[in-house]
Design a protein around this motif. Sequence first.
Motif, PDB file in Angstrom:
ATOM      1  N   THR A  92      21.399  44.668   3.282  1.00 43.93           N
ATOM      2  CA  THR A  92      22.748  44.097   3.335  1.00 43.93           C
ATOM      3  C   THR A  92      22.973  43.339   4.634  1.00 43.93           C
ATOM      4  OG1 THR A  92      23.624  45.859   1.926  1.00 43.93           O
ATOM      5  CG2 THR A  92      25.204  44.626   3.262  1.00 43.93           C
ATOM      6  N   MET A  93      22.580  43.943   5.752  1.00 44.06           N
ATOM      7  CA  MET A  93      22.828  43.310   7.042  1.00 44.06           C
ATOM      8  C   MET A  93      21.963  42.075   7.243  1.00 44.06           C
ATOM      9  SD  MET A  93      23.503  46.433   9.686  1.00 44.06           S
ATOM     10  CE  MET A  93      24.246  45.285  10.854  1.00 44.06           C
ATOM     11  N   ILE A  94      20.719  42.118   6.790  1.00 44.67           N
ATOM     12  CA  ILE A  94      19.850  40.944   6.947  1.00 44.67           C
ATOM     13  C   ILE A  94      20.380  39.795   6.101  1.00 44.67           C
ATOM     14  CG2 ILE A  94      17.518  40.041   6.733  1.00 44.67           C
ATOM     15  CD1 ILE A  94      17.917  42.190   8.887  1.00 44.67           C
ATOM     16  N   SER A  95      20.824  40.096   4.879  1.00 46.07           N
ATOM     17  CA  SER A  95      21.336  39.037   4.002  1.00 46.07           C
ATOM     18  C   SER A  95      22.580  38.382   4.582  1.00 46.07           C
ATOM     19  CB  SER A  95      21.647  39.612   2.615  1.00 46.07           C
ATOM     20  OG  SER A  95      22.699  40.549   2.675  1.00 46.07           O
ATOM     21  N   LYS A  96      23.304  39.114   5.434  1.00 47.39           N
ATOM     22  CA  LYS A  96      24.491  38.561   6.076  1.00 47.39           C
ATOM     23  C   LYS A  96      24.173  37.888   7.415  1.00 47.39           C
ATOM     24  CE  LYS A  96      27.842  41.681   3.951  1.00 47.39           C
ATOM     25  NZ  LYS A  96      28.904  42.690   4.179  1.00 47.39           N
ATOM     26  N   GLY A  97      22.900  37.921   7.802  1.00 45.13           N
ATOM     27  CA  GLY A  97      22.482  37.191   8.994  1.00 45.13           C
ATOM     28  C   GLY A  97      22.618  37.923  10.303  1.00 45.13           C
ATOM     29  N   PHE A  98      22.772  39.254  10.282  1.00 43.98           N
ATOM     30  CA  PHE A  98      22.901  39.992  11.536  1.00 43.98           C
ATOM     31  C   PHE A  98      21.590  39.965  12.317  1.00 43.98           C
ATOM     32  CE2 PHE A  98      26.507  41.809   9.279  1.00 43.98           C
ATOM     33  CZ  PHE A  98      27.458  41.884  10.283  1.00 43.98           C
ATOM     34  N   ALA A  99      21.714  39.982  13.642  1.00 45.42           N
ATOM     35  CA  ALA A  99      20.539  40.004  14.511  1.00 45.42           C
ATOM     36  C   ALA A  99      19.917  41.401  14.526  1.00 45.42           C
ATOM     37  CB  ALA A  99      20.931  39.596  15.927  1.00 45.42           C
ATOM     38  N   LEU A 100      18.682  41.476  15.021  1.00 46.64           N
ATOM     39  CA  LEU A 100      17.947  42.737  15.019  1.00 46.64           C
ATOM     40  C   LEU A 100      18.700  43.832  15.769  1.00 46.64           C
ATOM     41  CD1 LEU A 100      15.462  44.475  14.497  1.00 46.64           C
ATOM     42  CD2 LEU A 100      14.401  43.457  16.530  1.00 46.64           C
ATOM     43  N   GLN A 101      19.272  43.510  16.924  1.00 45.70           N
ATOM     44  CA  GLN A 101      19.969  44.538  17.701  1.00 45.70           C
ATOM     45  C   GLN A 101      21.137  45.130  16.924  1.00 45.70           C
ATOM     46  OE1 GLN A 101      19.022  41.627  18.833  1.00 45.70           O
ATOM     47  NE2 GLN A 101      18.109  41.786  20.879  1.00 45.70           N
TER      48      GLN A 101
END
Length: 569
Positions: A225-234
């Motif tokens: 979910t977070m990757i699909s929304k473009g969140f950074a690794l941290q």
Amino acid sequence: MTFSVLLVEDDELMRMLISESLEDSADITLYEAGSYREAQWWLDSSEVLDLVLLDNYLGDGEGSELLPFFTQQVEGSKAHCPRVMMLSANNDESFLSDCFERGASDYLIKPFNLGLLTLKVSALLREKGLQQALDRKNQQLQVLIARAEHEEYLARFTYDFIVKRATRPVPGVADRTVSSHAFSGDLILRATAPDGRAIIMVLDATGHGLSAAITLLPVVSTFQTMISKGFALQSVLLELNRHLLLDTPSDRFICCIALEMDPNRHEVAVWNGGMPPVLAVDANARELSRVTSTNMPLGVLSDTDFETATETYPLDFCHFWLAYSDGLYEQTNHDKAPLGRDRIHQHLRPTPEATIEALFMALAEHAGAEAYDDDVTVCSIDPHAFLASATGDSTPASETLPTASSKLDHGAFEWSLLLRARQLEDIVPPTLAMSLINELNLAQKLVERVFLVLTELVTNALDHGVLKLESELKQGENGFLVYAEERAKRLARLQHHDWVAISLSWDDIARKLWVCVSDSGAGFSPDTPSTDPAELSSGRGLVIVRQYVEDFCITPPGNRVNVSIPYPK
């Protein structure tokens, strides 16, 4: 429990004496047969017998000939076979041996003491009762095993389905996992963000089997979910750590290696929490560098103590990266000696695939068994293969050119969004905009560039324009955490006059997508240094944006940015 006992005896007086000696036993139902023929009738009846007292010398035949028929297994279980005690005056050793070979449980030589007979009968029936109880327990156990296997199958199917849906292939990433149990506590997650970044996580949960696999489930859905929304690794690491603290028992945690490959910044960031070193390997199969664990595993520390600092390298720093779980080097042989990390270095090869194959061959040879003590995972990341895919060197032309069904072919469009106050805390504007972009069936390269540009411009507008955050806060050992905490505090204090607006418009003639981001802040200086973003410690966002747009205009006092993104040719 009542036992059924058949007395086969042709001497009427002997039958009477035996019957009288057993009649005081309330748990015995006694049946009688006075001849060989009557005994045969009992063999053909449906009555289940527990014990047969069988005289050998009957008037019309020998009882020993009936032994195999009485002692044959019923329904394939020894518990259903009657015990047989031979009653005979024949004390010949060969005859006794023959009776026992035919299935006799005991032998009593005539004349015998009726008290001794009663004791032997009680012992045989007690043994029969224990055998029947054991048989019932075994049947119950088989039912439980079958039920557990079915439930394990359903759990495995569900687990694999969830993991498969949450994991996407990433070019250049190869891996292999061998489980020590039906469920693996090791897991590799891969996903590509809308701006083209790829994040790979190698996870090793506490324990083994299903209990370890369950710990991984909160991570799987949150990660994708977070990757699909473009969140950074941290940000992803912080959220995963928070989820594990809230959703799993206190004695559960997950060791993790995380790599973020960013083709826009041309760098790779590596984070290691409780895992073996991540190796950077050159084309000659030599170790260039290693990233050791300097962080605690996920699910151990609170947000204030959890560190997300990464080690950053150029994207082409090495030929490939190698990550593995501790099950690889801790596996012992028959002498209890572990494989060891030195052996791992001895089996590095010039290619990632050859290295993985060599390591598992060495593991199998060392362990000398098909089953291992722990789950074993090996993952290689080839940044060159990833970069080639990200830059389009290996992308088919059909994926970069406009398709016949592209909705941009039907004319221009405009879309805008204005968010105020606490809306900026709960809503991610680039994600909302991408919902529209994805519906337009655009080329993947354009989608990645739009998301990258939107993310950088909105982040710049919100963080630096509205919240007035300084990039220098990110410096230092816990810089990212300090920055995130201060950002959360300022977001909570936003008022109605604080806002960020974005708009998208398609120029059908010029084949450009215009993006405008403005905010309520005081603005900033348009003098952005022209340099490689990888060399900057802060302010890299606008430098990267300039690389992917044709028109770049900052309207004084600096709180409005207009850019155009051309359609890929």
